[in-house]
Each structure stands twice: as structure tokens, then as C-alpha cells.
Design an enzyme around this catalytic site. Structure first.
Site, short mmCIF file in Angstrom:
data_model
loop_
_atom_site.label_atom_id
_atom_site.label_comp_id
_atom_site.label_asym_id
_atom_site.label_seq_id
_atom_site.Cartn_x
_atom_site.Cartn_y
_atom_site.Cartn_z
N THR A 268 0.79 -1.24 0.00
CA THR A 268 0.00 0.00 0.00
C THR A 268 0.81 1.28 0.00
O THR A 268 0.23 2.37 -0.03
CB THR A 268 -0.91 0.03 1.25
OG1 THR A 268 -0.08 0.10 2.42
CG2 THR A 268 -1.80 -1.18 1.33
N GLU B 162 5.89 -4.37 14.94
CA GLU B 162 5.26 -3.05 15.13
C GLU B 162 3.91 -3.20 15.81
O GLU B 162 3.57 -2.47 16.76
CB GLU B 162 5.04 -2.37 13.77
CG GLU B 162 6.21 -1.60 13.25
CD GLU B 162 5.85 -0.86 11.96
OE1 GLU B 162 6.77 -0.31 11.35
OE2 GLU B 162 4.65 -0.83 11.59
#
Length: 1138
Positions: free
Chosen positions: A34, A97
Site C-alpha cells: 500500500t 510493530e
């Protein structure tokens, strides 16, 4: 989507600062999926909206460890947006993350928005399809524990309310816009920045949550936070706002309302901010404040909102911002939707009262430990002082108290001082010259500055009524001024009715005066410092600026002072010269403006004629040397208080005809006084006459009876006074008559006609023996229940009846040598009597009429050594003290005493020895009947068997078992006696001296809350013999925190030299329809046998302190007695319990 599903921010730690956000949003995404399409467009839209967004390829600096920098960025971001795409799970980087993001959500309250881009939420939640493929690879490459953690955080994140591209068929632009709008709303309504080091916020937020009662949606509720400046009202308001704002449809925090409303169009700007915050629309046009009212009502009437109005000082501000005038009118509070909450912070509690605000929270000072922690954070950036600075830091805390603003300012001020010597110099300077920031913040709104400065310089610690009399002569608006100062907590009034003020405010006030003339004290208007006052007088540097001066002579100066030093002080109105040696010169030099003259230890034999006191309101000359006050009649028309107490050479009072305004006359301890001037009867305003300990006074002038306004007459200790005036009934206003230890043989019959008398004390008045066996008109014998004749040694002190004393509340007849035929049977006529003290008398029983004293609260029979029994007692009784009634062997039924009774039978050994089990049963029957507080003290050395957990020592802890019944309260038991160190002193104090009664401290370990229980008695006898204290504490005393699973620690403290030897605890459970309570494991609560009945006894998991587990309650074979009531408490106790 709804933000209500996102995690609440955590409560603030008392030792860890709040997270500091450097980014609004952290974007987590799979770059190859993305980065160059959806995420790039989302990032651009966020930036264009003014939302500071972190994206790794945009903000990382070259040459740095990408992993650690990203972790830091996550921690410093308010919001995390996770863009889940088809290949997100294939990246170990993305999964790490995500794990960090979910950790920050848990620890820091970070908001997390999951975005499902071309992937179904179910795929992420269950790790199917491409996510399953990714995890098959991960399981072969990485530690299984790490992989399971990744799976868990994926599931957790996917379960949050978020955004899915499947729900946005209109395309990326619309989908992105919807995300940005929600994020923008959250950013704009984000947490307020509270104190850098929010120490002790947790407990205050918890208290406020109880007041807010967020579960109630039916009304708009208003809560006020009040307290003195710098106490932390705004910090509390911000903290509670941060805690709950996301639970409302909209919220607004209007800071500094007072200051903002004073600006041009200030109220309009505040209205616009209010609407803009809630509606997220900054383009509203409000022409004037009245138009603003209409807009607020129209736009917010259907919304459930949270509004904080900070630092409000006028009702008008609330009128335009929150419909103040209609808050409490049924059906008319229609500005905001049901369930809305409005929080107001103000220094002025009266403002809240005037508006009818019921729910109020008083912001109080921090305790010493919290104060030291807050100071340490600002001074050392640690939660405690660094080595070698502990004593200095504690000194600052003692000076400042628990005022957060002062702790922050002084801590920051001292933080750059590098040595102990620098600290000491700075602290000495601060005590003389308080920090300007504190002065500006704490006293910015004080309009009553003259009154404030008078109190700060002269009247702290002084009786309020005394000081008010003085100040009333100086300030025309005194009452309004005092109300304003007390409302804002600048001046307080303590439990002793004394003016008090925070030390810091006192010093700031005195610094304001010092700044009038830093180098020349004689040009200041108030002198309170010994050195300044003495130097001004010794060097004759006073000026007309001086309005008040205090000099409490210490005897350390050798210079003789002259009256000429006062000649230039023509405006002097307040003067205190205590123990000052004789002044040289004429007294005509003193100001004619004197309102208050306090000269204790006045050295002359009389007040000089040329001492001009015409304007005097208060003359206080205690401990003076004069034999007569003036040589001639003095006319002081404004004089209200005259205090000549302890002037041991004074033989006669002055002529009072020149004092028409006199309200209080104090002559206490004037041991040479033999005559009170007849003119005293002309003092029509006199409310207090104190002649205590005037040991040579034999007579009172008959004119005393003419004192129509007199409220308090004190004659205690006038050991030669053998009669009172006959016409006492003329003293219509008399409410107190204290005549202990006087030589009176007969009370005048007129005393029974004092219809307004509330307190009568005749302690130690022995009266005189009767010369006849017949009842006289002075005796109560004719009213005695047996109708017997008076014995030869009967006392003739008391009149035939006190029936006219309809207002009498306190009657003290202790040590009056009273026997049976000197106590009336018509006691019930004392319809207002609340306290009856009959200790140290000679009767063996009391009249049955005592049961008809319908208001009686206290009955004191201590040391009535011939008393054998008690009649039935009134149900209103709350304290019965029969200590050292050594002959008492039986008691009436005490189960009819529901009003928190305290029953004290210390040293009543015969009571127990004759009927050991039955008597103790009588003492404790009805203990649980009403579920009310109860205290009993009686001889004994064992904790009763029915106390479930027993231990040696004074402290124990246990876990309350889980059960299907409500807990109604705790019953505590302690065995105590004087400690071993006091053994040698036994003959000096046993049963004669007193100490503090026991008190229970109950600590709820699960939430760090503490509850205290104090008995209703102010002291107890010190005794060498073992005694038992039993108290019942209802659950309501613990704010209903007493419930199953709670860990509780109970400790019992008692005054020296008493020591708690053993203690025990019993839990009282509710029983419904005769069914036994059930523990969570299905077991029934065990019962102790009680004369065929059973009493519920909980099984406790216990651990003891300073002792060991002694007993465990066993089961009972008894059967339950059915009751018609649905709910009842077991009240009967088995005789075998003892």
C-alpha cells in the site's frame, strides 16, 4: 464506527509522569502492498488536515537503528492506524510493530484504529487465507512463543472497532475521508495536558467518578470542584476530563473562564469555543451572548455532552454558558441532552451553594508523603529527595504544606541550585520574599485586601468572634469581606473557632506590607515582626503610615522605650504590647484612633487618665498589676470587650456606667477581687460574665439579675461565694450557668424558672446537711419514688423541682453528695435534657422516671460506688458510662438502644463476677438487631468464641470469602490493659486517669483505600485490669467496599499506656427467608450455637500479624427460628459463648 470501543486512557501513576506525545498518528502498513497507493493517499489527507503523522520512510534519519527509532515513534504517538492488507502478516517487521502498538495501548492508553484494506476483518482475526500461509512460514522460522504473541495481537487488533474498505463502495477517496474525519475528531478531543508530574491524581479521579455517576442517563448533572487557589482544582478537572470525555457525544473544556470573560466579547468567544469543540465546526457566527444562548440550546439540546467550566467566579458566566438559572427547575433544564455532565471549578464554594449544586468535591492538600514526592519530581526529577537533601526537602514540605502549586514552583526554583548552601540561602530568602508567581496566582482575585492583611499580620490563631469584634470597628464591610475570604479558602476557621491561614498565604500577605517600604519599617502600615516593631519604637522612626503594631516583649533588649515613639503614629488603630516594661513619658502620645489595645502584663497600678481610649472597642489587659483600673469613672461608649483576667491585685471592678455597649466582661482568676460594682446591672448589652476562680469573691450584687441580655454566667471556682441572687428568673436570656466548686448551700428557687437555660453545671457543690428529717422546700425528696423521709445527712442544695427548665439540655451534678432522697422522680419534666452527669454520688439506684427523658443522649454515672442497678433506660441514649460503679450487679434490657450506643462498664467487676455468661449476653444482645454502630467496654480477658478469627496482638489481615449474601458489617473485639511499663504507676492512675479510646483502621489492600472507625466516647479509663472492647461497624461505614474476595487488614490502636493484647473479627451476613448464605464453593456459612438458634460465622482465609490463629468457628446443631420478616439479622447469643 464508534470510538466508545477504544481503550480508555490509563489512570495516572503516583510515581510516573504522563506520556508526552510527539506525534498525533503512527501509520503501520505493509509497504509493498500500500505504500504507493492507499497509504500514500491516507498519509497526504492526514497531513492536509493538520494531523502530525509519522511514516517510517518519511521521518527516519539515515544511519540510525530503524527498529529502535520506530519503537520510540510508536510510544510517542497518540493514535496508531494499522493498515491491514493481504500481505501484512508476511512481514516480521509489521508484526513486531503491531505487538509494540498493542503494548502501548495497554500501558499508555493509546488509541488504535484498524483499517482493513482489501482484506476481510475475519481473515485477520482468525488468520486464514494469506495470513494462514504467512504463519505457516513463521512457525518454521521463529520461536513458537513469539509466533503465538503475533497471533494474539492480530486477533486483539482485529476485534477493535475500525474501518473496512468493503464498507466503502464509493472508492478510496470517500473511504479515506471517513477515516480522516474520525481521526481528526479524536485528535481535537484528545487528552488535555495536565500536570507534568500528576502525583496522587488516581484517588481524586476515583472520588470524582463516584460523584459523576456516569451510569445515570436521566438528567443533566452538575458537579462543583472547590478549594483555595493552587490546590489543584484545574488538574483534577483535566484528569477526570481525560478519563471520561470519550464516553460522551461531545465535550468541551473551557479554561480560565474568569479571565476570558473579562476580555472584550469574552462570553461570546467562550460560547463559540463551546460549540466549536462539541460540533467540530469553527465557522459559527455568534453576534452576541444572547444569540449564543439560543445557538447552544438549539444545537446541543439532544446531545449527551461533557462540559468543564474552569475557574468560574460569577453566576453570570454560568448563565451564558450552561443555563445556570434553570439547572434545578424541573423540566426547564433543556440546553443539553439527558446524561450530560457539567463540571465547574471555583474558589468560591458559596457560588456553588447559591446555584444549588449538590454534588461538590473539595480539593484538599496533599498528605506529607505525596507532597514530598511531588516536590522531589520538580526539584530532582526523581520521586524522592536525593541523598543529603532529605532534611531540607522535608523542611520545604512542612512550610508549604500540601499545596501543589507551591510545591511545583519551589521545586522548579530550587532544581538549578547545585549545593546545600545554595538551597539554604534560597529557602531563607523565600520565607521573607515569597515567589512572585505564587503571589500572583494565589491572590489575584482578592478585593478585601485590607481585611486579609490585618488577619495575616495580627489575627491568625485568634478566636474568630474576638477578632471580628476588633475588625468590625475598622472595616464597614467586614462580614461580607470575611465571607468572601472564607469562600475562597484564603482564610479558614478551624474547629476551635480560630482564624487560620496557610503559612504561604500569610507570608505573601506580609511581603505585600514589607514592599511598602523595604528598608524603613516605620513607613509600613503594619508591624508584626518583633525586631521591626522594637527598632521603630526604640529609634522613634514611626510615621502616620503605621496602623497596627504588635510587640510581644522578649526581655532581650536593654533600651527603655518611650511613649513619644507613638506620637507620630496618629492613625494607629491596632496595638498589642505584651509584657512591655513601664514606658517613659506621658500616655497622651498614644493615638486617639485606637480600636484594639491588648497590653497583657500592664505594669502600672492603674490606667493613666491622659491615656485617650475614647474609640476603643476591645481592651485586653490580662495579668496586669493594677489594684483599680481607673481612679475615676471612665466613659468608653464603643467598648464591647473588657478582659482583666488574672490581674491578681485587682480588688474592685471599675464603675461600669460609662460602658453602655459592653458585651463581654472577663475577670477570670482575679484572686483578690472582693467586689463587683453595682452598676453592672446597667449593662444592657452584656452577654458574657466570667468570674471563674475569683476565690475571694463572697457576694454578687443584686443588680446582676437585671442583666436581660446575659447568656453565659461563669462562677466556677468562686470557692467563697455562698449564695446567688434571688431574682434569677429576670435573666431572660441566660443559657449557661457554670457554678462548679462554689460554697453555695441552697440554690434559689428562681433557678427553676430560667426557661431559656440550656446548660447547668454544679459539679462539686456539696450543699449543707439538713437539720430535720423532714423534706424541706429545697429538696427533691418529696418527689422520690419511695416517698421516704430525708436522712439526717441529706443535702439541701437542689430546689423542689426543675420543671420550669424546659430548654435545659445539659445538667451536671457530679460529686454533689446526692443520695436517693435528693433525686427527683419528676425528671421527665426536663423534656429537652440530652446529657445528665451524676457521677461520684451516693445513691444506690435511680428513679424509674429517667426512662421518660425522651431526648437523653448521654448518661454519666462514673464512680457511683453504691449504685447497684439501673432502671429501664430511654431508647434515645447513645452513651452510658458506668465506669467504676463497683457495686452494680445487674443491668436492664439494653437491646432498645438503636442510636449508635456506647456502653462503658470499665472496672465494673461485680457485674461480670455474679452472672458471668448471662451478664455478658445482656451486654451484647441486640448488637446486630439494628445493624447500627455500637461500642461496649467491660471487664474480661478473652475474645468470645464466636469471633471467627482471633489473634494475639493488635493487627490481623484476611480475605473476605465470596458468598451469595450481602455483608452487613464487621464486629471487632479487642482485649486491652495498661502496658507493662506502666505497672509501677498503677496506684497513680488505675481507674482514675484517662486516655484515648481504641480506634480501628481498616485497609482494603485491593484498592489501597483506608477506613477508620472511632467509638463515640472521647476517652476511657486507664486500668491495669484486662478489659474488652466490642464494636459493630455497619457496611455503610466502608462505602460498601466490604465484599467477597477483598483482602482486608484490620489494626487497632489505643492511647498510651494501654496496649491491645488480643483481637478478633466477626463478619455479619444478611439472611433471607431463613436460608443460609452460601460460599462461592457451595459450602454453607458455619454457625455458632446460640441457645438453640444459630449465628452466621464466615469462614475466613486469614493471616495474622504479631500473633497466631487461635480459633475457628465450628458448626452448630441448632435449628433456625422462623421470622415473619423476609430479611432479618440474628440477634441472640448463646450463654456458652463466654
Amino acid at each position: 464506527m464508534g470510538s466508545s470501543k477504544f481503550a480508555r486512557q490509563p489512570s495516572f501513576s503516583s510515581s510516573t509522569p504522563t506520556p508526552r506525545w510527539n506525534h498525533d498518528v503512527f501509520l503501520s502498513f505493509r509497504g509493498e502492498d500500500t505504500r504507493h497507493n492507499f497509504t500514500d493517499h491516507l498519509y497526504t489527507a492526514l497531513i492536509q488536515k493538520g494531523i502530525h503523522t509519522f511514516r517510517d520512510d518519511d521521518e527516519l534519519r539515515r544511519g540510525e537503528d530503524i527498529g529502535s527509532e520506530l519503537l520510540k515513534a510508536i510510544e510517542e504517538s497518540r493514535i496508531a492506524i494499522i493498515v491491514f492488507s493481504e500481505n501484512y502478516a508476511s512481514s516480521k517487521w509489521c508484526l513486531d510493530e503491531l505487538a509494540k502498538i498493542m503494548e502501548c495501548r495497554e500501558k499508555n492508553g493509546q488509541l488504535v484504529f484498524p483499517v482493513f484494506y482489501e482484506v476481510a476483518p475475519m481473515v485477520v482475526r482468525r488468520q486464514t487465507a494469506s495470513f494462514e500461509t504467512a504463519f505457516i512460514k513463521h512457525e518454521s522460522r521463529y520461536d513458537m512463543e513469539k509466533v503465538q504473541r503475533w497471533r494474539a495481537v492480530l486477533t486483539e487488533a482485529a476485534n477493535l472497532s475500525g474501518f473496512s474498505s468493503e464498507d466503502a463502495p464509493a472508492g478510496h477517496a470517500t473511504f479515506i475521508q471517513s477515516i480522516v474525519e474520525v481521526v481528526s475528531t479524536e485528535v481535537n478531543q484528545m487528552h488535555l495536558n495536565i500536570a507534568v508530574y500528576p502525583v496522587a491524581i488516581d484517588s481524586r479521579v476515583k472520588d470524582m467518578l463516584l460523584l459523576l455517576n456516569l451510569g445515570s442517563y436521566d438528567v443533566c448533572k452538575i458537579i462543583g470542584i472547590h478549594g483555595m487557589g493552587g490546590i489543584g482544582k484545574t488538574t483534577i478537572a483535566k484528569a477526570i476530563y481525560n478519563e471520561v470525555f470519550h464516553k460522551f457525544e461531545g465535550s468541551s473544556f473551557l479554561a480560565n473562564v474568569r479571565e476570558a470573560s473579562e476580555q472584550p466579547n469574552g462570553l461570546v468567544h467562550l460560547q463559540k469555543q463551546l460549540l466549536s469543540d462539541i460540533l467540530m465546526n469553527g465557522n459559527l457566527n455568534i453576534g452576541n451572548a444572547d444569540r449564543g444562548i439560543i445557538l447552544i440550546k438549539e444545537r446541543l439540546r439532544q446531545k449527551r455532552v461533557l462540559i468543564v467550566l474552569d475557574d468560574v467566579d460569577q453566576a453570570n458566566q454560568l448563565k451564558y454558558l450552561a443555563n445556570a438559572h434553570d439547572w434545578f427547575s424541573p423540566g426547564s433544564s433543556d440546553w443539553f441532552g439527558p446524561g450530560s455532565r457539567i463540571i465547574i471549578t471555583t474558589r468560591d464554594e458559596k457560588l456553588l451553594n447559591d446555584l444549588g449544586v449538590v454534588e461538590k468535591y473539595e480539593a484538599k492538600e496533599l498528605n506529607p508523603e505525596q507532597s514530598l514526592e511531588l516536590f522531589s519530581w520538580h526539584a530532582f526529577r526523581e520521586n524522592k529527595p536525593v541523598k543529603d537533601y532529605e532534611e531540607l526537602s522535608n523542611g520545604v514540605v512542612r512550610y508549604v504544606g500540601g499545596l501543589p502549586l507551591a510545591l511545583e514552583v519551589l521545586g522548579s526554583f530550587l532544581s538549578d541550585k547545585k549545593s546545600i548552601s545554595e538551597w539554604k540561602r534560597a529557602l531563607e530568602k523565600l520565607k521573607v520574599h515569597p515567589h512572585n508567581q505564587l503571589k500572583n496566582r494565589l491572590l489575584y482575585d482578592v478585593k478585601e485586601m485590607d481585611i486579609f492583611l490585618d488577619i495575616a499580620c495580627f489575627f491568625i490563631g485568634m478566636d474568630k468572634d474576638y477578632a471580628m469584634t476588633i475588625l468590625d470597628g475598622c472595616h464597614s464591610d467586614l462580614k461580607d469581606g470575611i465571607r468572601a475570604l472564607t469562600r475562597r479558602s484564603i482564610v479558614t476557621i478551624n474547629e476551635n473557632n480560630e482564624f487560620r491561614m496557610h503559612d504561604l498565604l500569610r507570608d505573601i500577605g506580609r511581603e505585600i506590607v514589607r514592599e511598602q517600604s523595604p528598608k524603613d519599617p516605620g513607613k509600613r502600615n503594619r508591624l508584626w515582626s518583633y525586631d521591626d516593631a522594637y527598632d521603630v519604637l526604640a529609634r522613634d522612626t514611626g510615621t502616620e503610615a503605621v496602623e497596627g503594631l504588635i510587640l510581644n516583649y522578649l526581655g532581650s533588649k536593654e533600651v527603655k522605650l518611650s511613649t513619644k515613639a507613638f506620637a507620630k503614629m496618629s492613625k494607629l488603630r491596632l496595638l498589642q504590647l505584651n509584657d512591655v516594661p513601664p514606658l517613659i513619658g506621658s500616655y497622651e502620645h498614644f493615638s486617639e484612633e485606637l480600636i484594639w489595645l491588648c497590653w497583657r502584663g500592664f505594669p502600672l497600678k492603674n490606667i493613666p487618665v491622659n491615656f485617650r481610649l475614647d474609640n476603643l472597642v476591645v481592651l485586653d489587659m490580662q495579668y496586669s498589676s493594677f489594684k483599680m483600673v481607673w481612679k475615676e469613672t471612665k466613659f468608653l461608649k464603643r467598648l464591647k470587650i473588657l478582659n482583666l483576667s488574672h490581674s491578681n491585685h485587682l480588688t474592685r471592678t471599675p464603675d461600669f456606667s460609662g460602658f453602655p455597649s459592653l458585651e463581654k466582661l472577663m475577670l477570670e482568676g482575679c484572686t483578690s477581687l472582693v467586689e463587683v460594682h453595682q452598676s453592672i446591672g446597667h449593662l444592657n448589652s452584656l452577654v458574657l460574665l466570667n468570674l471563674k476562680d475569683c476565690k475571694n469573691l463572697k457576694n454578687l450584687p443584686d443588680s446582676i439579675s437585671k442583666l436581660k441580655a446575659l447568656q453565659s454566667l461563669i462562677l466556677t471556682g468562686c470557692s467563697k461565694l455562698d449564695k446567688l441572687p434571688e431574682n434569677l428568673e429576670e435573666m431572660d436570656s441566660l443559657t449557661e450557668l457554670f457554678a462548679d466548686e462554689i460554697a453555695i448551700e441552697k440554690l434559689p428557687s428562681s433557678i427553676g424558672l430560667l426557661k431559656n437555660l440550656r446548660s447547668l453545671s454544679l459539679k462539686g457543690c456539696k450543699g449543707s446537711p439538713s437539720k430535720s428529717r423532714l423534706s424541706s422546700s429545697w429538696a427533691w425528696g418529696s418527689f422520690w419514688v419511695w416517698g421516704s423521709h430525708r436522712s439526717p445527712n441529706s443535702i439541701t442544695l437542689l430546689p423542689a423541682s426543675f420543671a420550669g427548665l424546659c430548654s435545659l439540655k445539659i445538667l451536671i451534678l457530679e460529686d454533689c453528695n446526692l443520695s436517693e432522697d435528693a433525686i427527683p422522680i419528676d425528671l421527665q419534666r426536663l423534656s429537652s435534657l440530652q446529657e445528665l452527669v451524676l457521677g461520684k454520688n451516693n445513691f444506690s439506684s435511680l428513679p424509674t422516671s429517667i426512662n421518660h427523658l425522651s431526648q437523653l443522649r448521654v448518661l454519666d454515672l462514673q464512680k457511683c460506688t453504691k449504685l447497684q442497678s439501673l432502671p429501664e433506660l430511654p431508647s434515645t441514649l447513645s452513651i452510658l458510662n458506668a465506669s467504676s460503679c463497683i457495686c452494680i450487679d445487674r443491668l436492664p434490657d439494653l437491646s432498645n438502644l438503636p442510636n449508635f450506643p456506647s456502653l462503658v462498664f470499665v472496672n465494673c467487676h461485680k457485674l461480670i463476677e455474679i452472672q458471668t455468661k448471662a451478664s455478658r449476653k445482656i451486654l451484647l444482645q441486640g448488637l446486630f438487631e439494628h445493624g447500627m454502630k455500637l461500642d461496649i467496654f467491660f471487664p474480661g480477658d478473652e475474645v468470645p468464641d464466636w469471633f471467627t478469627h482471633q489473634c494475639q496482638g493488635s493487627s490481623t489481615s484476611f480475605e473476605v470469602p465470596l458468598c451469595n449474601r450481602k455483608i452487613l458489617g464487621l464486629t471487632l473485639c479487642a482485649v486491652y490493659a495498661a502496658n507493662e511499663e506502666a505497672d509501677m504507676l498503677a496506684p497513680l492512675f488505675d481507674g482514675d486517669k484517662h486516655t484515648s479510646p481504641p480506634a480501628a483502621k481498616i485497609n482494603f489492600a485491593s484498592n489501597d483505600d483506608m477506613a477508620y472507625y472511632y467509638p463515640n466516647v472521647k476517652d476511657i479509663h486507664i486500668t491495669q485490669q484486662d478489659h474488652i472492647w466490642v464494636c459493630h461497624v455497619p457496611c455503610t461505614e466502608f462505602k460498601n467496599q466490604l465484599e467477597g474476595g477483598v483482602q482486608i487488614e484490620v489494626s487497632i490502636e489505643i492511647g498510651e499506656p494501654l496496649k491491645v493484647k488480643k483481637c478478633g473479627i466477626y463478619i455479619q451476613w444478611e439472611e433471607i427467608n431463613g436460608k443460609l448464605p452460601q460460599l462461592s464453593n457451595g459450602e454453607s456459612i458455619q454457625y455458632a450455637s446460640v441457645d438453640g438458634e444459630r449465628s452466621a460465622v464466615a469462614k475466613l482465609k486469614t493471616k495474622t500479624k504479631r500473633g497466631h490463629n487461635d480459633t475457628e468457628a465450628g458448626s452448630s446443631n441448632g435449628t433456625l427460628n422462623e421470622d415473619q420478616e423476609t430479611k432479618r439479622l440474628r440477634t441472640e447469643f448463646d450463654r456458652t459463648m463466654y
